[in-house]
Write a protein that holds these residues in place. Sequence first.
Motif, PDB file in Angstrom:
ATOM      1  N   HIS A   1     -22.577  42.483 -31.820  1.00 11.32           N
ATOM      2  CA  HIS A   1     -22.468  43.818 -32.425  1.00 11.32           C
ATOM      3  C   HIS A   1     -22.292  43.745 -33.942  1.00 11.32           C
ATOM      4  O   HIS A   1     -21.439  44.415 -34.519  1.00 11.32           O
ATOM      5  CB  HIS A   1     -21.300  44.607 -31.808  1.00 11.32           C
ATOM      6  CG  HIS A   1     -21.444  44.862 -30.351  1.00 11.32           C
ATOM      7  ND1 HIS A   1     -20.502  45.570 -29.621  1.00 11.32           N
ATOM      8  CD2 HIS A   1     -22.416  44.519 -29.458  1.00 11.32           C
ATOM      9  CE1 HIS A   1     -20.883  45.637 -28.355  1.00 11.32           C
ATOM     10  NE2 HIS A   1     -22.036  45.008 -28.232  1.00 11.32           N
TER      11      HIS A   1
ATOM     12  N   TYR B   1     -16.651  50.417 -35.108  1.00 11.01           N
ATOM     13  CA  TYR B   1     -16.031  51.250 -34.087  1.00 11.01           C
ATOM     14  C   TYR B   1     -14.882  52.027 -34.712  1.00 11.01           C
ATOM     15  O   TYR B   1     -13.994  51.429 -35.350  1.00 11.01           O
ATOM     16  CB  TYR B   1     -15.514  50.390 -32.934  1.00 11.01           C
ATOM     17  CG  TYR B   1     -16.614  49.811 -32.083  1.00 11.01           C
ATOM     18  CD1 TYR B   1     -17.085  50.486 -30.956  1.00 11.01           C
ATOM     19  CD2 TYR B   1     -17.199  48.599 -32.419  1.00 11.01           C
ATOM     20  CE1 TYR B   1     -18.097  49.961 -30.184  1.00 11.01           C
ATOM     21  CE2 TYR B   1     -18.225  48.068 -31.647  1.00 11.01           C
ATOM     22  CZ  TYR B   1     -18.665  48.754 -30.530  1.00 11.01           C
ATOM     23  OH  TYR B   1     -19.681  48.237 -29.761  1.00 11.01           O
TER      24      TYR B   1
ATOM     25  N   GLN C   1     -13.285  41.888 -29.472  1.00  5.74           N
ATOM     26  CA  GLN C   1     -14.533  41.709 -30.207  1.00  5.74           C
ATOM     27  C   GLN C   1     -14.641  40.292 -30.775  1.00  5.74           C
ATOM     28  O   GLN C   1     -15.739  39.733 -30.857  1.00  5.74           O
ATOM     29  CB  GLN C   1     -14.643  42.744 -31.329  1.00  5.74           C
ATOM     30  CG  GLN C   1     -14.764  44.188 -30.831  1.00  5.74           C
ATOM     31  CD  GLN C   1     -15.983  44.387 -29.955  1.00  5.74           C
ATOM     32  OE1 GLN C   1     -15.919  44.236 -28.730  1.00  5.74           O
ATOM     33  NE2 GLN C   1     -17.103  44.720 -30.564  1.00  5.74           N
TER      34      GLN C   1
ATOM     35  N   ARG D   1     -23.838  52.209 -36.985  1.00  6.36           N
ATOM     36  CA  ARG D   1     -24.352  50.989 -37.599  1.00  6.36           C
ATOM     37  C   ARG D   1     -24.306  51.083 -39.122  1.00  6.36           C
ATOM     38  O   ARG D   1     -24.500  52.155 -39.697  1.00  6.36           O
ATOM     39  CB  ARG D   1     -25.805  50.749 -37.169  1.00  6.36           C
ATOM     40  CG  ARG D   1     -25.970  50.454 -35.689  1.00  6.36           C
ATOM     41  CD  ARG D   1     -25.725  48.997 -35.381  1.00  6.36           C
ATOM     42  NE  ARG D   1     -25.926  48.713 -33.954  1.00  6.36           N
ATOM     43  CZ  ARG D   1     -25.741  47.530 -33.406  1.00  6.36           C
ATOM     44  NH1 ARG D   1     -25.354  46.520 -34.167  1.00  6.36           N
ATOM     45  NH2 ARG D   1     -25.921  47.353 -32.120  1.00  6.36           N
TER      46      ARG D   1
ATOM     47  N   LYS E   1     -21.748  46.869 -36.615  1.00  4.11           N
ATOM     48  CA  LYS E   1     -21.458  48.061 -35.831  1.00  4.11           C
ATOM     49  C   LYS E   1     -19.971  48.357 -35.972  1.00  4.11           C
ATOM     50  O   LYS E   1     -19.141  47.543 -35.563  1.00  4.11           O
ATOM     51  CB  LYS E   1     -21.832  47.854 -34.364  1.00  4.11           C
ATOM     52  CG  LYS E   1     -21.722  49.123 -33.521  1.00  4.11           C
ATOM     53  CD  LYS E   1     -22.253  48.878 -32.114  1.00  4.11           C
ATOM     54  CE  LYS E   1     -22.248  50.157 -31.291  1.00  4.11           C
ATOM     55  NZ  LYS E   1     -22.793  49.930 -29.928  1.00  4.11           N
TER      56      LYS E   1
ATOM     57  N   SER F   1     -18.946  55.023 -32.677  1.00  3.75           N
ATOM     58  CA  SER F   1     -19.422  53.899 -33.481  1.00  3.75           C
ATOM     59  C   SER F   1     -20.675  54.289 -34.255  1.00  3.75           C
ATOM     60  O   SER F   1     -21.355  55.265 -33.915  1.00  3.75           O
ATOM     61  CB  SER F   1     -19.723  52.696 -32.582  1.00  3.75           C
ATOM     62  OG  SER F   1     -20.788  52.977 -31.686  1.00  3.75           O
TER      63      SER F   1
END
Length: 255
Positions: free
Chosen positions: A223, A228, A207, A241, A226, A239
């Motif tokens: 992302h 995970y 990431q 938000r 977000k 995942s």
Amino acid sequence: MPPERLERFARHIVLPEVGGAGQAALAQKHVALVGLGGIGSPVLQYLSAAGIGRFTLIDAGDVELSNLQRQTIYTTRDIGHAKAVAARRWLANFDGAIPADVYDDRIDPANARRLIEGADLVLDGTDNFATRLAVSDACVRAGVPLLSAAVGRFQGQVGAFAGHLPDQACYRCFVGDAFDADDCDTCAEDGVLGAMVGWVGSFAAMQAIRVLLTGAGSLGDPHWAKLYLMDGLDPEMRSFRIAKDPACKGCGSGA
């Protein structure tokens, strides 16, 4: 890049999502790693292998025998030595072309911004909320993106935050203000599977590369906000938000 650097990163360069432009961009990036333990170890390994141009290595701890079950950059020879110094030694042995600044200080609200100054990305793998919130607040003030990674037992979480942007949440939006103390559960108390830490750390590195290649590669959007969630017992990843808190003390009206 010199021919030996081109050869070293050839497998990246042939990827259309990275390419020569992306690899050149990674070579210009500066990443600050806060916490050089189970998460910081694979992150340093994979980001240095990816050709990140500079690191700031921050950890106030010393290497202990119990660390070796999951902190893969250390050996028995490092026991008793400062983690930040041992991590720089590992980096020098792996790729002497990558410079690194070393701080064996504990991050707090008073010094956090100074320690991360100049970084293009901060990656936090520490184990307490007080440090995590100090780092998050400093990132917002300095205008630096934050990638947060955590693990315990068989669960992990990784999320990228850009709270310095008007419409994006910060890490404090996620956890709130209730944890401004050293009140996290610890690996010593609850245990942790070493391979689980490696999974979280390597995914965090993935990431991080996604964030750092924004505008230079085609790995997709970074992302932001977000989170995970990773489960090692019943292997899966999900995942969700995180919404920006308008009254957040880190990035909103309460700042």
